[in-house]
Write an enzyme that holds these catalytic residues in place. Structure first.
Site, PDB file in Angstrom:
ATOM      1  N   LEU A 174       0.842  -1.198   0.000  1.00  0.00           N
ATOM      2  CA  LEU A 174       0.000   0.000   0.000  1.00  0.00           C
ATOM      3  C   LEU A 174       0.871   1.239   0.000  1.00  0.00           C
ATOM      4  CD1 LEU A 174      -3.221   0.792   1.890  1.00  0.00           C
ATOM      5  CD2 LEU A 174      -1.282   2.306   2.271  1.00  0.00           C
ATOM      6  N   ASP A 176       0.641   5.330   0.717  1.00  0.00           N
ATOM      7  CA  ASP A 176      -0.175   6.403   1.293  1.00  0.00           C
ATOM      8  C   ASP A 176       0.443   7.735   0.871  1.00  0.00           C
ATOM      9  OD1 ASP A 176      -2.126   7.695   2.743  1.00  0.00           O
ATOM     10  OD2 ASP A 176      -1.140   7.433   4.682  1.00  0.00           O
ATOM     11  N   LEU A 201       5.957  15.670   2.495  1.00  0.00           N
ATOM     12  CA  LEU A 201       6.942  16.738   2.299  1.00  0.00           C
ATOM     13  C   LEU A 201       7.208  17.504   3.589  1.00  0.00           C
ATOM     14  CD1 LEU A 201       5.896  18.232  -1.172  1.00  0.00           C
ATOM     15  CD2 LEU A 201       7.932  16.891  -0.649  1.00  0.00           C
ATOM     16  N   GLU A 204       8.616  17.673   9.878  1.00  0.00           N
ATOM     17  CA  GLU A 204       8.136  17.321  11.218  1.00  0.00           C
ATOM     18  C   GLU A 204       7.319  16.028  11.175  1.00  0.00           C
ATOM     19  OE1 GLU A 204       7.519  19.470  14.330  1.00  0.00           O
ATOM     20  OE2 GLU A 204       8.824  21.142  13.790  1.00  0.00           O
ATOM     21  N   CYS A 362     -14.181  27.038   8.345  1.00  0.00           N
ATOM     22  CA  CYS A 362     -14.268  25.756   7.644  1.00  0.00           C
ATOM     23  C   CYS A 362     -15.472  24.953   8.131  1.00  0.00           C
ATOM     24  CB  CYS A 362     -12.980  24.961   7.835  1.00  0.00           C
ATOM     25  SG  CYS A 362     -11.580  25.617   6.905  1.00  0.00           S
TER      26      CYS A 362
END
Length: 398
Positions: A174, A176, A201, A204, A362
């Site tokens: 798999l 991700d 990318l 942290e 949001c």
């Protein structure tokens, strides 16, 4: 005087609920019938030219700078006001007609890394304050057994919901894409016996996922790469997951994103792509792009389907999870405000108001139906290849 006339004309038709407006000179006005459900206070004038050029940037910055305050008896007055604005035709926060004022988006690899760094590398300690124990920063999935409150349980349920849709077979691989802090990929490795690769990318995120893999004893079956998803070469996987990713690739790269999904998927492979979509057509938001998600773009539903078709993928299932994301954001904002004093001390008042506005705006967008979140189950072969005949398999308890 001209500014007040402009605002009176604008605000009297901007809300689907009664509101009180307090102007910078101390005068006030009420719009709508009944007791006001919120009060919008202009502590300073916001130039009309700024509002007409880009309303979301002008008003968002005014809120960040404490030139505007929004109060009310409810727990989430910002969310209530913005939801009401979206519900009312001609909302002063809609940006659908303001795209021409936005700069051209750049999504080369260097720009993508800079965009991700600006948001996701704010600091793991910051995100720990208001995310759940799994550090999952995407829509949770609230089941009948956990309808409202336990965010950790809902995020774990979301990981299983995604993986079960793939009908994964033990021992297979798999990928991700945009793995976040690793909960989905680690769940796939631990509980579904999959060999998992995650890419991000964010430095942290990458460092924490490496620690989590080692701590879970999964070094032989799970790996994380600090790598652009476009640079995976000719490798292929049996399954692909990608959660909350395509909103970041930019309108001009959506087609390439789905072509890469198809490229990395084996001939009989299955992918589950989860992301924010507008049913009414794609849109930018100037303030979100400037302060929260540089380079972000919310694609339209038909736009996504066109790209899926062009990549020669087929749709096996589509599920809308709008109400789940609204609830997720409401919990995040409650958690955020429970730590507000600490965040203000470390990040400053302007940053704190900015993030509170972001979370409540949001939530309002999902509540009003302005945006949705959709899971697309895709196959490289004919739709449903390798999957059970009915959707019942997706709901198996684990």
């Amino acid at each position: 005087m001209l500014e007040k006339t402009f605002y009176k004309q604008l605000l009297k038709r901007s809300f689907a609920m009664p509101v009180k407006i307090v102007f910078w000179d101390g005068s006030s006005a009420q719009y709508g019938q009944g007791e006001p459900k919120a009060t919008i206070t202009f502590r300073e004038k916001v130039p009309v030219s700024a509002v007409t050029q880009n309303a979301s940037i002008a008003l968002g910055e005014a809120y960040m700078d404490q030139k505007i305050d929004i109060t009310g008896p409810g727990a989430h007055p910002l969310q209530e006001v913005i939801t009401s604005a979206y519900q009312q035709a001609g909302s002063f926060l809609r940006d659908a007609k303001l795209k021409k004022f936005l700069p051209k988006q750049s999504h080369g690899e260097a720009q993508s890394q800079a965009d991700i760094h600006s948001h996701y590398d704010v600091g793991n300690d910051f995100y720990r304050l208001w995310l759940d124990d799994t550090l999952t920063y995407s829509c949770a999935y609230f089941t009948p057994e956990n309808p409202t409150n336990d965010l950790t349980a809902a995020q774990i349920a979301k990981a299983h919901h995604i993986l079960q849709k793939l009908n994964p077979q033990p021992g297979r691989r798999l990928l991700d894409i945009g793995c976040g802090w690793g909960t989905l990929m680690l769940t796939a490795a631990k509980e579904y016996d999959l060999k998992v690769t995650g890419v991000t990318l964010s430095e942290e995120q990458y460092q924490l996922v490496k620690q989590r893999i080692k701590a879970a004893g999964l070094s032989g079956v799970a790996e994380v790469r600090l790598q652009d998803y476009r640079e995976l070469g000719d490798e292929q996987w049996d399954y692909i997951t990608s959660v909350g990713m395509f909103e970041h690739v930019g309108q001009e790269n959506l087609g390439l994103y789905f072509q890469d999904v198809a490229k990395y998927l084996k001939a009989d492979g299955t992918a589950l792509i989860h992301g924010i979509t507008r049913q009414q057509g794609g849109a930018y938001n100037g303030w979100i792009n400037k302060y929260i998600f540089p380079g972000g773009y919310i694609p339209g539903l038909t736009e996504i389907i066109d790209h899926i078709e062009a990549a020669h993928l087929q749709i096996g299932d589509v599920e809308m999870l709008r109400r789940h994301y609204q609830r997720t954001l409401e919990i995040w904002d409650a958690n955020f405000n429970a730590h507000r004093a600490e965040i203000e001390t470390t990040k400053g008042t302007r940053f704190t108001r900015m993030w509170d506005l972001y979370l409540q705006a949001c939530a309002a967008s999902f509540e009003s139906g302005n945006i949705d979140v959709v899971q697309y189950l895709l196959t490289k072969g004919p739709s449903g290849t390798g999957l059970p005949m009915t959707r019942r398999y997706m709901l198996t308890d684990r």
